[in-house]
Design a protein around this motif. Sequence first.
Motif, short mmCIF file in Angstrom:
data_model
loop_
_atom_site.label_atom_id
_atom_site.label_comp_id
_atom_site.label_asym_id
_atom_site.label_seq_id
_atom_site.Cartn_x
_atom_site.Cartn_y
_atom_site.Cartn_z
N GLU A 13 0.85 -1.18 0.00
CA GLU A 13 0.00 0.00 0.00
C GLU A 13 0.89 1.24 0.00
OE1 GLU A 13 -3.01 0.02 3.03
OE2 GLU A 13 -2.96 -2.17 3.15
N LYS A 14 0.77 2.05 -1.03
CA LYS A 14 1.62 3.24 -1.12
C LYS A 14 1.36 4.21 0.02
CE LYS A 14 -1.42 5.91 -4.20
NZ LYS A 14 -1.51 6.63 -5.49
N GLU A 15 0.16 4.14 0.63
CA GLU A 15 -0.15 5.04 1.74
C GLU A 15 0.73 4.78 2.96
OE1 GLU A 15 -3.48 4.79 -1.03
OE2 GLU A 15 -2.37 3.25 0.07
N ARG A 16 1.39 3.64 2.98
CA ARG A 16 2.26 3.32 4.12
C ARG A 16 3.71 3.77 3.90
NH1 ARG A 16 0.67 -0.93 7.82
NH2 ARG A 16 -1.58 -1.22 7.70
N LEU A 17 4.00 4.34 2.75
CA LEU A 17 5.35 4.84 2.49
C LEU A 17 5.59 6.18 3.21
CD1 LEU A 17 5.72 4.16 -1.33
CD2 LEU A 17 7.12 3.13 0.48
N PHE A 18 6.80 6.37 3.68
CA PHE A 18 7.17 7.65 4.27
C PHE A 18 8.63 7.96 3.95
CE2 PHE A 18 8.04 4.46 7.51
CZ PHE A 18 9.30 4.80 7.96
N THR A 19 8.95 9.22 4.05
CA THR A 19 10.34 9.66 3.86
C THR A 19 10.72 10.55 5.04
OG1 THR A 19 11.88 10.65 2.28
CG2 THR A 19 9.73 11.72 2.50
N GLY A 20 11.85 11.17 4.92
CA GLY A 20 12.32 12.02 6.01
C GLY A 20 13.79 11.80 6.26
N GLY A 21 14.18 11.88 7.49
CA GLY A 21 15.58 11.68 7.84
C GLY A 21 15.94 12.41 9.10
N SER A 22 17.23 12.38 9.39
CA SER A 22 17.69 12.97 10.63
C SER A 22 19.04 13.64 10.42
CB SER A 22 17.83 11.88 11.70
OG SER A 22 18.80 10.93 11.32
N VAL A 23 19.39 14.44 11.38
CA VAL A 23 20.74 15.00 11.45
C VAL A 23 21.45 14.35 12.62
CG1 VAL A 23 20.13 17.19 10.40
CG2 VAL A 23 19.93 16.92 12.88
N THR A 24 22.76 14.28 12.53
CA THR A 24 23.57 13.64 13.56
C THR A 24 24.46 14.68 14.22
OG1 THR A 24 23.59 11.55 12.35
CG2 THR A 24 25.28 11.85 14.03
N LEU A 25 24.53 14.65 15.53
CA LEU A 25 25.35 15.59 16.27
C LEU A 25 25.91 14.91 17.50
CD1 LEU A 25 26.37 18.48 16.85
CD2 LEU A 25 24.19 18.90 18.04
N SER A 26 27.22 14.94 17.65
CA SER A 26 27.83 14.34 18.83
C SER A 26 29.15 15.03 19.13
CB SER A 26 28.07 12.84 18.61
OG SER A 26 28.65 12.26 19.76
N PHE A 27 29.36 15.34 20.41
CA PHE A 27 30.62 15.88 20.89
C PHE A 27 31.06 15.02 22.07
CE2 PHE A 27 28.21 19.41 19.11
CZ PHE A 27 29.12 19.93 18.20
N PHE A 28 32.25 14.41 21.94
CA PHE A 28 32.65 13.45 22.96
C PHE A 28 34.16 13.32 23.00
CE2 PHE A 28 32.18 9.83 25.67
CZ PHE A 28 33.15 8.91 25.29
N ASN A 29 34.76 13.70 24.11
CA ASN A 29 36.18 13.47 24.35
C ASN A 29 37.06 13.97 23.20
OD1 ASN A 29 38.36 12.56 25.83
ND2 ASN A 29 38.28 10.50 24.97
N GLY A 30 36.84 15.23 22.80
CA GLY A 30 37.65 15.81 21.74
C GLY A 30 37.22 15.42 20.34
N GLN A 31 36.04 14.80 20.20
CA GLN A 31 35.56 14.34 18.90
C GLN A 31 34.30 15.10 18.51
OE1 GLN A 31 35.57 10.14 18.46
NE2 GLN A 31 34.22 10.12 16.70
N THR A 32 34.20 15.46 17.23
CA THR A 32 33.02 16.13 16.70
C THR A 32 32.43 15.28 15.58
OG1 THR A 32 33.93 18.32 17.18
CG2 THR A 32 32.15 18.21 15.57
N LEU A 33 31.11 15.07 15.62
CA LEU A 33 30.44 14.24 14.65
C LEU A 33 29.24 15.00 14.10
CD1 LEU A 33 31.08 11.28 13.83
CD2 LEU A 33 29.30 10.56 15.41
N LEU A 34 29.20 15.24 12.78
CA LEU A 34 28.12 15.95 12.12
C LEU A 34 27.70 15.18 10.88
CD1 LEU A 34 29.67 19.55 12.23
CD2 LEU A 34 27.96 18.63 13.80
N GLY A 35 26.39 15.06 10.65
CA GLY A 35 25.98 14.31 9.47
C GLY A 35 24.50 14.38 9.18
N ALA A 36 24.09 13.68 8.12
CA ALA A 36 22.69 13.60 7.70
C ALA A 36 22.38 12.15 7.33
CB ALA A 36 22.43 14.52 6.50
#
Length: 209
Positions: free
Chosen positions: A27-50
Amino acid sequence: MKKIMLIVLASVAVLFAHAQDEKTGFEKERLFTGGSVTLSFFNGQTLLGANPMLGYTLANWIDGGIAFNFLYNGSRDYYQFNDKIRQTVYGPGVFTRLYPVKFLFVQGQLEHNFTTLKYIPAPGSSYQQDKQTTGTNSLLLGAGLAQGREPGSNTFFYISLLFDVLKNMNSPYVNVSYNPDNPAAQRIDMVPIIRAGASIGLFQGRNRR
């Protein structure tokens, strides 16, 4: 590691098959899209993404689909004080989310990422600058909160906290520490990954869920 991946994929397939028993046919009505962004700062590390995604709601309690990952990872003090690591990561993945209640979910996401890594030694160091490309599997497990996931709503927002349980040293989701007195000795720590994003229905009417 291969056994773990096979078990995860087999488990997801069984869940999908069971969910489809509730309502057969695509059923096409059950399809979805979208996404997220990634953010992390930890012990001198930087993480950025999609992390864009295309998914399908198999039942009210389970979503699954495919995703694409793009990530920038920068850290310092990798081998020695004041050196730097720069990573660019990209690759496909599959995910599933289970909702025990409408606002809470647990998530598993299996990714295969290609990583281009550049090492920049500290000024005056005897280490040499280096650049390499590797391929690495990651299995992200965690949980999250969904806001607006209500009957009749085509869009909701979510935030999740994930960890790469495979802990491969080439993964962009871990921090590798070295003993300065023994460079061969290392410790691999999982980096907490925070992903915030939205899920948007593609063809749903007013009675999506």
